[in-house]
Each structure stands twice: as C-alpha cells, then as structure tokens.
Design a protein around this motif. Sequence first.
Motif: not given
Length: 612
Positions: A18-25
């Motif tokens: 899964e790829d997670v962007d900064n806002d999601q992290l």
Amino acid sequence: MAGVTCEEISDAFDIFGEDVDNDQLSKLRELCLSYDIDANGLVNNWMAFSSTRKVDLTIENILIFDREWLQKKLSGLHKKNQKPKNNVSLNNGSVDSISDDQIEIIGTYATPEQKKHLLQVKRQLTPEDVTNSNKRFVGLNRSPTVTAAYSPKVMTPAGSTPSSKFSSRSNSGDVVQTFGSMNDFSWQGEVQMVKITPFSSEVTLDSNTKYMFQKMHEKASVLNDIIQDMSTLLQNAHGIEELSHVALPSQESVTVAGRICCDSIGRLNNQSVLLEGSHETSSGKCISLDLSEVTNYSLFPGQILTCEGVNNTGKKLVVQKIYPTVPLPFSEFTNKHCSGKLRIYIAVGPYTPSDVLDYSPLSELMKKIVQDKPDLCILMGPFVDIKHVLINSGELLDTFQELFIKQMEEIGRATQGLGTKIVIVPSCRDAHHFFSVYPQPGFSIPEYNANGSKRSHAELELTKHLNFVSDPCTLSVNNIVIGLTSTDILMHLTKSEISLGQMGKMDRIGRLTQHVLHQHSYYPLYPPLEDVNLDYELYDAHGKLPITPHLLILPSDLKAFIKNIDGCCCVNPGRLTTGTVGGTFAQICINTDMLPDKIQPAEACSGQIVRV
C-alpha cells in the motif's frame, strides 16, 4: 502511542503493498495516538476494515474507519482515549502535563471554544525567553551577525513564530535510504565547472509563451499522434507484421494498438477497460477489453499499448497477450566536459512548515550547500505554496511575488561566489506564478518591485547566477542527461492504475516510475487529474521524454526513494517539509568516469535520502 512515527506506519503498509501519502500518514498517526496502538496494530485493523468494506485508502475512508471501526473495536480497551471527544477538561495543570502531539489530538475533537481556550492556556505556559530564542536563527551565509534570512517578522503575518516542532527536531542529518556504493566517499568537496544546457535545441518555454489557446481539433490531433507514434514504435520493437482495426470482427487472433480508457466516470477497473485506436488504423474507434485470460498486467488511463486477442463480435476483444512497452535509448556519453564525480543535491518544496510561514528548513538546506559545495543543486517548487494555510488565507504582509523574490535573493546570496550551479524549477502549486498550466514556463525575476520602483543592480546581481527552467524539462549537465518534473505524476498514477500479477517483479512505486519511462512522457495520464491544467499543444512540444535520461527526478508525496529502473537512476527526494516537521532531500553522485564503459547509468550512481 506517543512514539509512533509516520515512517513506522508507512513501513507497516509497505508489507501489504500500500502507498500512503503524507496527509494520510498524519491522520493515521493521530489515530495511533488517540487509541494508544502501535503501527502494526493500526495497519492490521485497517486491512481487516478495508477487506471487509472493499474500500481504498483515502482520507474520507480513514475517517469512516475511525468512526465505524476503531471506536467500536477499541472502545472497551481505550475508553480513556474516547472521553476527550465529548468532554475535554482544559486547565493550566492538565495542559502543562500533555505533549504537543496530544494537544493536536485533543484540539481535533474539542469544540471551537475548547480549542481556543487550549491554545490560550498553552501559550501562557510558554516562557517568553524560549519564544524569543526560536525567532532568531543563523542566516543563510552562516554569519551570526547578519539578519536571519526568513525572519517571521518580515516574512509572516504579525504574531507568527517559527515552528517549534521543526526547531526541536532530533533526527536532522539521518540517512533514510542509501543507493549504490558509498565506500570511502565524502559529500564535501570542491566545486567543478558545470555547464547546463537544454537537451533539445528546440525553443524553450518562457514567460512569453501563449497557452490554453488550443482548439478541439488540434487537441484531438495531438492525442491521435501520441497513439500513432507509440504504436509504430511498439510494432517495430516487437516485429509485428501488421496492426489490425480494433473494432473489426475476426475469428482469428489479431494484434491491435491503442490508448487505455475507462468506460465510466469512476476509477478504472478490470471490467471498465476500453482500448481506443488511432484514426489511421481504427478510425478512432473504441473496443471493450476482456482481461479474464491475462494473468499479468498493469494499466492506467492514457497508457498506449499493443495487445493480441480475439474479437468475435466486434464489440469486445478477449485479450490473450499484452506486449511489454519499451523505453527510449540512452544518449551517447562522452566525458569531454568533465571527469570524476558529479555531485548533485535535490530538494522539493514546500520549504516551510504547514503551521507557520517560517523558511528555516530552506535556511538549513542552504547551510548544507555552503558546507558541502556540491556541483549542482536542483530546487523544485512550490516556493510559495498555495496549499499553505497562511498563504491561502491572504493574511501576508508581502505580496506573493515579493515573498518569492526574497527567497531567491537569499538563495542567491548564500551561493554567490560558491561555484555551485543552482537550478530553480516551478510548480503548479506556486501561488505567485500566473502560469497555472502544464507544461509550465520557468520563473523570472522582474526588474521592478510591486510599488513600481526599479530593483537595484546589486539586487539583480544576487539572482543572476540562478538558472530558471520549465516544468518539465530535460537538461544536459556536462553531457549527463537529467529529466525532471515537479508535478506529482506518481501520486496521480497510483490513484488511477490497476494491476494484476506484478508484485513479484517490481514493487508498486518502481512500476509507476517505469510507466513514465516506457510511455516516453513526463505526464502519461489521460485524462489528467482535475488539478492539472494540461495544454496539449505545449505538451506535444515540451511534455515528452526526448530520450531516456541518465537521472530522472520525480518528486512525490509518496515515500522517498532512489531506484534503478531499466538502467535509469530514478529519484523521489521527498519534500523538504512534511506538515509541521522537517522532511528529506536527496544527494546524488554520478561517477562520470564509469559511463563510457557502456554500463547502465544507474550503476554509475550512488546517493542518499537525508533528513533536513
């Protein structure tokens, strides 16, 4: 758990691809703190939730995950963490005993009145001497007697202070990733002579370029030419004798070529894949693709491919084989312009934390540049980020243009006489740049200030050695070909791509990067995402890869990396700031003495992703 970091959450998601962007992290980290669980516990809960609900990882779904899953599953175990959502007790004693991270969580669930009171109480508890010390930091020229480069008093609205989270960071200089051999190598050295020229001799984009004047038939012509050119290249590469009409019924297996499209408004899936043929071979017709017999594919809207299958009815092609796409060749390298190691530093905006308009991260980067003296430094936008809360609100003492010019002057002042070549790349997120189009012309420094007065000769000299280029662009640096774009194509592709059977060959980020190389385009996605205003006439002239570069720079909100993709060294340096904390930048070294030996360019590269 207060100790959970965004990197731990990202690593836990990597196990599941899964790829997670900064806002999601940032949001997921808040959940860890709120429910007092570690990264693995959170990810395990998410995978159970997402597999049950059949949903993707988005901010909206994370909020549903919090509301409908975590609150029910963990309410019995962590009732104490749920209480602040309905009844937040805020007093001097309680606020003094909690951390800044916990204050953020409480503020998220508190009422506006409670949140206001929380900030007031916390501000009263902050010693004045600490606040004042944060407002002073060493200038870009590393001289303590010179005024700070980005003083909040000048650069930010009244009452704003430097980010305490950035100034109190403890991981500065940590190496996040290493690529290639770093034996007996030092990043500090003497600057060598560097010559920067556009790779192509065609006219480059500048402020006089007219854009968004395209007509529908001209746009259609460009889109058709993309299909036709790529189809011809794939036909020759795979020795295909003839390409058939995509919608012509046939009882035998035929080979067709075209552009992948989606038959609906939503995201592409294996039941909604269409193939659009060119006017020359298929009169522009579309055909539905049946992928049930294919065990290995990676598709996204706008991708040009060649496939083989049977079309019994003329309405659906049952795909039996998808031919692999191929990259362009590398340029011939001769080391007549340089020898030895070419050291390159790469940083991407935003250059200020998201809570205050304080350019300390850029100041810290300049100190590193002055200390190490790299041969080339590539700085990519946004410099005046339209997504920043204070910039978006318009509560600035300076205009956007003045804010940008001050940054350029301080960068120029720090590097003047240093010998390091500076390349400045714009971004569609730059508020001061009126070219909100892709491809995007480079920045320019006006001769006159906002008040109509002419800028002095000394002010103009500060930025004279800065190289302003377009986005995207392909540069030749001492015969090393560097391709770069500040638009987050990797994030856009990850929101649009579907794949099957690809995980064993290459990870997802590598596969997305490979699409850029194999489609010979800096932005192969069609239609583009809503925040990309793509001018197809300019794209036809400036948005394509003329050749496979030795170094490809693709900044993204996805996890920073340095990878060898088909012999090309591909880099995502990360962003210099992520939210309220410091981010990363990249250090790349190319051993030019190795390139004439016919090895892959990536084998001559080494590098690191480093925290600012």
